[in-house]
Motif scaffolding. Structure first.
Motif, PDB file in Angstrom:
ATOM      1  N   MET A 135       4.457  10.419  -7.178  1.00  0.00           N
ATOM      2  CA  MET A 135       5.149  10.275  -7.320  1.00  0.00           C
ATOM      3  C   MET A 135       4.624  11.390  -9.093  1.00  0.00           C
ATOM      4  SD  MET A 135       8.168  11.018  -6.551  1.00  0.00           S
ATOM      5  CE  MET A 135       9.702  10.881  -7.049  1.00  0.00           C
ATOM      6  N   GLY A 136       3.324  10.328  -9.118  1.00  0.00           N
ATOM      7  CA  GLY A 136       3.409  10.637 -10.657  1.00  0.00           C
ATOM      8  C   GLY A 136       2.143  11.841 -10.806  1.00  0.00           C
ATOM      9  N   LYS A 137       1.454  11.901  -9.402  1.00  0.00           N
ATOM     10  CA  LYS A 137       0.365  13.722  -9.905  1.00  0.00           C
ATOM     11  C   LYS A 137       1.690  14.517  -9.452  1.00  0.00           C
ATOM     12  CE  LYS A 137      -3.026  15.793  -8.869  1.00  0.00           C
ATOM     13  NZ  LYS A 137      -4.726  15.364  -9.526  1.00  0.00           N
ATOM     14  N   LEU A 138       3.162  14.434  -8.872  1.00  0.00           N
ATOM     15  CA  LEU A 138       4.329  15.663  -9.036  1.00  0.00           C
ATOM     16  C   LEU A 138       4.479  15.586 -10.388  1.00  0.00           C
ATOM     17  CD1 LEU A 138       5.742  17.300  -7.154  1.00  0.00           C
ATOM     18  CD2 LEU A 138       7.080  15.548  -6.965  1.00  0.00           C
ATOM     19  N   LYS A 139       4.407  14.266 -11.165  1.00  0.00           N
ATOM     20  CA  LYS A 139       4.686  15.441 -12.091  1.00  0.00           C
ATOM     21  C   LYS A 139       4.231  15.433 -13.428  1.00  0.00           C
ATOM     22  CE  LYS A 139       8.949  10.732 -12.117  1.00  0.00           C
ATOM     23  NZ  LYS A 139       8.465   9.435 -13.241  1.00  0.00           N
ATOM     24  N   SER A 140       2.982  15.593 -13.659  1.00  0.00           N
ATOM     25  CA  SER A 140       2.030  15.470 -13.700  1.00  0.00           C
ATOM     26  C   SER A 140       1.718  16.835 -13.844  1.00  0.00           C
ATOM     27  CB  SER A 140       0.693  15.271 -13.309  1.00  0.00           C
ATOM     28  OG  SER A 140      -0.187  15.726 -11.812  1.00  0.00           O
ATOM     29  N   LEU A 141       2.378  17.972 -12.691  1.00  0.00           N
ATOM     30  CA  LEU A 141       1.934  18.805 -11.746  1.00  0.00           C
ATOM     31  C   LEU A 141       3.358  19.718 -12.558  1.00  0.00           C
ATOM     32  CD1 LEU A 141       0.697  18.115  -8.595  1.00  0.00           C
ATOM     33  CD2 LEU A 141      -1.238  19.280 -10.416  1.00  0.00           C
ATOM     34  N   VAL A 142       4.016  19.932 -12.166  1.00  0.00           N
ATOM     35  CA  VAL A 142       5.376  20.221 -13.046  1.00  0.00           C
ATOM     36  C   VAL A 142       5.815  20.061 -13.818  1.00  0.00           C
ATOM     37  CG1 VAL A 142       7.389  20.513 -12.263  1.00  0.00           C
ATOM     38  CG2 VAL A 142       6.133  19.829 -10.073  1.00  0.00           C
ATOM     39  N   PRO A 143       6.071  21.438 -14.933  1.00  0.00           N
ATOM     40  CA  PRO A 143       5.818  21.053 -16.299  1.00  0.00           C
ATOM     41  C   PRO A 143       7.347  21.043 -15.966  1.00  0.00           C
ATOM     42  CG  PRO A 143       6.317  23.503 -15.043  1.00  0.00           C
ATOM     43  CD  PRO A 143       6.044  22.807 -13.851  1.00  0.00           C
ATOM     44  N   LYS A 165       1.036  -1.107  -0.447  1.00  0.00           N
ATOM     45  CA  LYS A 165       0.001  -0.072  -0.106  1.00  0.00           C
ATOM     46  C   LYS A 165       1.067   1.552  -0.102  1.00  0.00           C
ATOM     47  CE  LYS A 165      -4.022  -1.817   2.329  1.00  0.00           C
ATOM     48  NZ  LYS A 165      -5.240  -1.835   3.808  1.00  0.00           N
ATOM     49  N   ALA A 166       2.120   1.268   1.138  1.00  0.00           N
ATOM     50  CA  ALA A 166       2.686   2.199   1.229  1.00  0.00           C
ATOM     51  C   ALA A 166       3.454   2.592  -0.963  1.00  0.00           C
ATOM     52  CB  ALA A 166       3.209   2.509   1.856  1.00  0.00           C
ATOM     53  N   THR A 167       4.126   1.825  -1.142  1.00  0.00           N
ATOM     54  CA  THR A 167       4.990   1.311  -2.021  1.00  0.00           C
ATOM     55  C   THR A 167       3.586   2.296  -3.403  1.00  0.00           C
ATOM     56  OG1 THR A 167       6.033  -0.524  -1.672  1.00  0.00           O
ATOM     57  CG2 THR A 167       5.704   0.336  -4.223  1.00  0.00           C
ATOM     58  N   ILE A 168       2.176   1.760  -3.489  1.00  0.00           N
ATOM     59  CA  ILE A 168       1.460   1.946  -4.436  1.00  0.00           C
ATOM     60  C   ILE A 168       1.141   3.167  -3.714  1.00  0.00           C
ATOM     61  CG2 ILE A 168      -0.999   2.350  -4.874  1.00  0.00           C
ATOM     62  CD1 ILE A 168      -0.834  -0.642  -4.738  1.00  0.00           C
ATOM     63  N   LYS A 169       1.282   3.900  -2.765  1.00  0.00           N
ATOM     64  CA  LYS A 169       0.554   5.294  -3.104  1.00  0.00           C
ATOM     65  C   LYS A 169       2.221   5.990  -3.167  1.00  0.00           C
ATOM     66  CE  LYS A 169      -2.476   5.490   1.412  1.00  0.00           C
ATOM     67  NZ  LYS A 169      -2.593   5.287   2.241  1.00  0.00           N
ATOM     68  N   ALA A 170       3.194   5.603  -2.981  1.00  0.00           N
ATOM     69  CA  ALA A 170       4.081   7.167  -3.124  1.00  0.00           C
ATOM     70  C   ALA A 170       4.705   6.992  -4.543  1.00  0.00           C
ATOM     71  CB  ALA A 170       5.725   6.344  -2.728  1.00  0.00           C
ATOM     72  N   GLU A 171       4.007   5.818  -5.504  1.00  0.00           N
ATOM     73  CA  GLU A 171       3.619   5.297  -7.072  1.00  0.00           C
ATOM     74  C   GLU A 171       2.679   6.437  -7.263  1.00  0.00           C
ATOM     75  OE1 GLU A 171       3.556   1.936  -8.241  1.00  0.00           O
ATOM     76  OE2 GLU A 171       5.992   1.117  -8.004  1.00  0.00           O
ATOM     77  N   TRP A 172       1.867   7.157  -6.684  1.00  0.00           N
ATOM     78  CA  TRP A 172       1.184   7.516  -7.077  1.00  0.00           C
ATOM     79  C   TRP A 172       1.476   9.244  -7.306  1.00  0.00           C
ATOM     80  CZ3 TRP A 172      -2.166  11.231  -4.946  1.00  0.00           C
ATOM     81  CH2 TRP A 172      -2.589  11.969  -5.295  1.00  0.00           C
TER      82      TRP A 172
END
Length: 71
Positions: free
Chosen positions: A55-63, A46-53
């Motif tokens: 990171m994906g969210k951060l990548k989508s928000l940062v240009p 669960k922690a791994t899935i949250k961390a990956e999510w």
């Protein structure tokens, strides 16, 4: 050191006469540890899935191109 060996021998001497009881105790302990291990593996997943999510969210928000500087 030799005294420790004698003490341990005396503490475990009953195992020679009660093998079935000792075996059951070890089996019970193994089952408890397996259950604990399964719970920890689930929590890690669960922690791994949250961390990956995240990171994906951060990548989508940062240009594009700014991601490495943001970290």
């Amino acid at each position: 050191m030799p005294l420790e060996g004698k003490t341990q021998f005396l503490e475990n001497a009953s195992l020679a006469f009660d093998v079935a009881g000792a075996t059951k105790a070890y089996r019970d302990e193994i089952e408890e540890l397996k259950t604990e291990n399964d719970g920890l593996a689930k929590a890690l997943g669960k922690a791994t899935i949250k961390a990956e999510w995240a990171m994906g969210k951060l990548k989508s928000l940062v240009p594009q191109g700014h991601f490495l500087r943001a970290l």
